[in-house]
Design a protein around this motif. Structure first.
Motif, PDB file in Angstrom:
ATOM      1  N   GLU A 207       0.830  -1.201   0.000  1.00  0.00           N
ATOM      2  CA  GLU A 207       0.000   0.000   0.000  1.00  0.00           C
ATOM      3  C   GLU A 207       0.868   1.256   0.000  1.00  0.00           C
ATOM      4  N   ARG A 208       0.481   2.227  -0.813  1.00  0.00           N
ATOM      5  CA  ARG A 208       1.203   3.497  -0.879  1.00  0.00           C
ATOM      6  C   ARG A 208       0.666   4.457   0.174  1.00  0.00           C
ATOM      7  N   MET A 209       1.566   5.090   0.897  1.00  0.00           N
ATOM      8  CA  MET A 209       1.188   6.098   1.882  1.00  0.00           C
ATOM      9  C   MET A 209       2.010   7.355   1.613  1.00  0.00           C
ATOM     10  N   VAL A 210       1.390   8.506   1.811  1.00  0.00           N
ATOM     11  CA  VAL A 210       2.058   9.791   1.577  1.00  0.00           C
ATOM     12  C   VAL A 210       1.898  10.635   2.838  1.00  0.00           C
ATOM     13  N   GLN A 211       2.946  11.370   3.185  1.00  0.00           N
ATOM     14  CA  GLN A 211       2.872  12.246   4.356  1.00  0.00           C
ATOM     15  C   GLN A 211       3.660  13.519   4.115  1.00  0.00           C
ATOM     16  N   VAL A 212       3.295  14.558   4.846  1.00  0.00           N
ATOM     17  CA  VAL A 212       4.051  15.799   4.791  1.00  0.00           C
ATOM     18  C   VAL A 212       5.412  15.549   5.415  1.00  0.00           C
ATOM     19  N   ASP A 213       6.469  15.920   4.690  1.00  0.00           N
ATOM     20  CA  ASP A 213       7.827  15.669   5.169  1.00  0.00           C
ATOM     21  C   ASP A 213       8.765  16.666   4.491  1.00  0.00           C
ATOM     22  N   ALA A 214       9.596  17.305   5.289  1.00  0.00           N
ATOM     23  CA  ALA A 214      10.509  18.314   4.751  1.00  0.00           C
ATOM     24  C   ALA A 214      11.465  17.738   3.718  1.00  0.00           C
ATOM     25  N   SER A 215      11.708  16.428   3.788  1.00  0.00           N
ATOM     26  CA  SER A 215      12.624  15.788   2.833  1.00  0.00           C
ATOM     27  C   SER A 215      11.914  15.323   1.560  1.00  0.00           C
ATOM     28  N   GLY A 216      10.601  15.569   1.501  1.00  0.00           N
ATOM     29  CA  GLY A 216       9.840  15.108   0.343  1.00  0.00           C
ATOM     30  C   GLY A 216       9.919  16.048  -0.847  1.00  0.00           C
ATOM     31  N   LYS A 217       9.074  15.780  -1.833  1.00  0.00           N
ATOM     32  CA  LYS A 217       9.050  16.582  -3.061  1.00  0.00           C
ATOM     33  C   LYS A 217       8.102  17.773  -2.903  1.00  0.00           C
ATOM     34  N   GLU A 218       8.474  18.854  -3.551  1.00  0.00           N
ATOM     35  CA  GLU A 218       7.665  20.075  -3.517  1.00  0.00           C
ATOM     36  C   GLU A 218       6.239  19.790  -3.993  1.00  0.00           C
ATOM     37  N   ALA A 219       5.258  20.337  -3.286  1.00  0.00           N
ATOM     38  CA  ALA A 219       3.855  20.155  -3.671  1.00  0.00           C
ATOM     39  C   ALA A 219       3.072  21.395  -3.277  1.00  0.00           C
ATOM     40  N   ALA A 220       2.178  21.827  -4.151  1.00  0.00           N
ATOM     41  CA  ALA A 220       1.392  23.035  -3.879  1.00  0.00           C
ATOM     42  C   ALA A 220      -0.037  22.851  -4.379  1.00  0.00           C
ATOM     43  N   THR A 221      -0.995  23.170  -3.502  1.00  0.00           N
ATOM     44  CA  THR A 221      -2.418  23.089  -3.833  1.00  0.00           C
ATOM     45  C   THR A 221      -3.106  24.366  -3.362  1.00  0.00           C
ATOM     46  N   ARG A 222      -3.973  24.899  -4.188  1.00  0.00           N
ATOM     47  CA  ARG A 222      -4.759  26.076  -3.811  1.00  0.00           C
ATOM     48  C   ARG A 222      -6.195  25.637  -3.577  1.00  0.00           C
ATOM     49  N   PHE A 223      -6.741  25.971  -2.418  1.00  0.00           N
ATOM     50  CA  PHE A 223      -8.110  25.611  -2.077  1.00  0.00           C
ATOM     51  C   PHE A 223      -8.990  26.863  -2.055  1.00  0.00           C
ATOM     52  N   VAL A 224     -10.145  26.761  -2.728  1.00  0.00           N
ATOM     53  CA  VAL A 224     -11.086  27.879  -2.816  1.00  0.00           C
ATOM     54  C   VAL A 224     -12.438  27.403  -2.283  1.00  0.00           C
TER      55      VAL A 224
END
Length: 321
Positions: A207-224
């Motif tokens: 199973e794939r799991m993803v978490q916020v981590d300073a060593s991870g890849k840049e990611a940006a989402t805008r919520f409206v």
């Protein structure tokens, strides 16, 4: 003569490479040409010299050029397994879900619960089913992906040149992808940009799991924010990057997990939404805006919310929770 117990054996044939196939590796070309032949057999044919280009032997890494003449050897292609991508109901459903189509590409409204491709224990996915529905199509490839539980707009390229152009737009951030997502809690304030790096890991179970981590890849989402309810909010999510599970993990990180998310969500909130009829992840790829790879003009595609998600909003609007 082949035994009746074996699949029919095709005849050797010559194929002249056109501009749409130029530039791709011969092994990848063969695997798309012989869709039901095991990968190991494709490489065996290459090692044994059964596949030739311009009458000469080639390695698996050889890249095709326009005008090359490829000898395709006779092979036995196993039929699609029962219940697999050849199922008539799946084919009809996919054809009915097409939102836009022309000679270069098609956009399909992917249903929730259908993986975009086979793998991870699944024998088939959307792309395999689409290829089975259109055996005469020379080229069908996913331009991008959606999670299995996410519904909405998905682009499939019908030409290699279109695939290259659309991949370039994704790389340069020239394609706008907007999602609709229902989240827990009342959203405070207006639009919010979430820019936190994400790291993907794979558990022993696969199973794939993803978490916020300073060593991870840049990611940006805008919520409206779009609509407010006493215990939930409907948002538009705009992706600046396309990381695995990006929207869901970013929402979890700011305390507004997505409704129906059994991996990153809130079980109590999910149960409340289930009582309103929500039986899936409330995440829908509703809008695409990109440059047509042939016409050069902007193409806007919209997919309205599925009926089962609209009903959940109606219950929320009526004060149910």
């Amino acid at each position: 003569m082949d035994s009746p117990s074996h699949p029919p054996r095709s005849q050797a044939r010559q194929y002249t490479v056109g501009p749409e196939d130029a530039g791709q590796r011969i092994d990848n070309f063969l695997m798309r040409t012989f869709k039901n032949v095991p990968k190991s057999h494709v490489y065996k044919m290459l090692r044994g010299g059964e596949v030739r280009v311009n009458k000469g032997r080639i390695k698996a890494t050889y890249r095709l050029a326009a005008g090359d003449v490829v000898r395709l050897p006779p092979v036995r292609q196993e039929p699609a397994p029962a219940g697999g991508p050849g199922r008539a109901p799946v084919r009809r459903d996919l054809e009915d879900a097409i939102l836009y189509e022309d000679p270069a590409l098609l956009v399909i409204n992917k249903p929730a619960g259908l993986a975009v491709h086979g793998g991870s224990g699944l024998s088939y996915g959307l792309i395999e089913s689409l290829r089975a529905a259109r055996p005469e199509a020379p080229f069908l490839e996913l331009v991008h992906r959606l999670d299995r539980d996410t519904s909405g707009c998905l682009i499939v390229a019908k030409k290699r040149s279109a695939l290259r152009s659309l991949h370039e737009q994704l790389r340069l951030g020239q394609m706008d992808k907007h999602y609709l997502v229902l989240v827990r809690g009342a959203w405070r304030g207006g639009a919010r940009q979430v820019s936190t790096p994400l790291r993907k890991s794979v558990l022993r179970s696969g199973e794939r799991m993803v978490q916020v981590d300073a060593s991870g890849k840049e990611a940006a989402t805008r919520f409206v924010p779009l609509r407010a309810f006493p215990q939930a909010s409907l948002l538009r999510a705009e992706l600046d990057t396309g990381r695995t599970h990006q929207i869901r993990v970013h929402l979890q990180s700011i305390g507004h997990p997505a409704a129906g998310d059994d991996k990153y969500g809130d079980p109590d909130f999910n149960q409340r939404m289930a009582r309103l009829g929500l039986k899936r992840l409330f995440l829908h790829a509703a809008h695409l805006n990109f440059i047509h790879p042939v016409k050069g003009e902007r193409l806007l595609i919209d997919a309205g919310l599925p009926a089962e998600l609209e009903k959940v909003l109606e219950h929320l609007e009526g004060g149910s929770a």
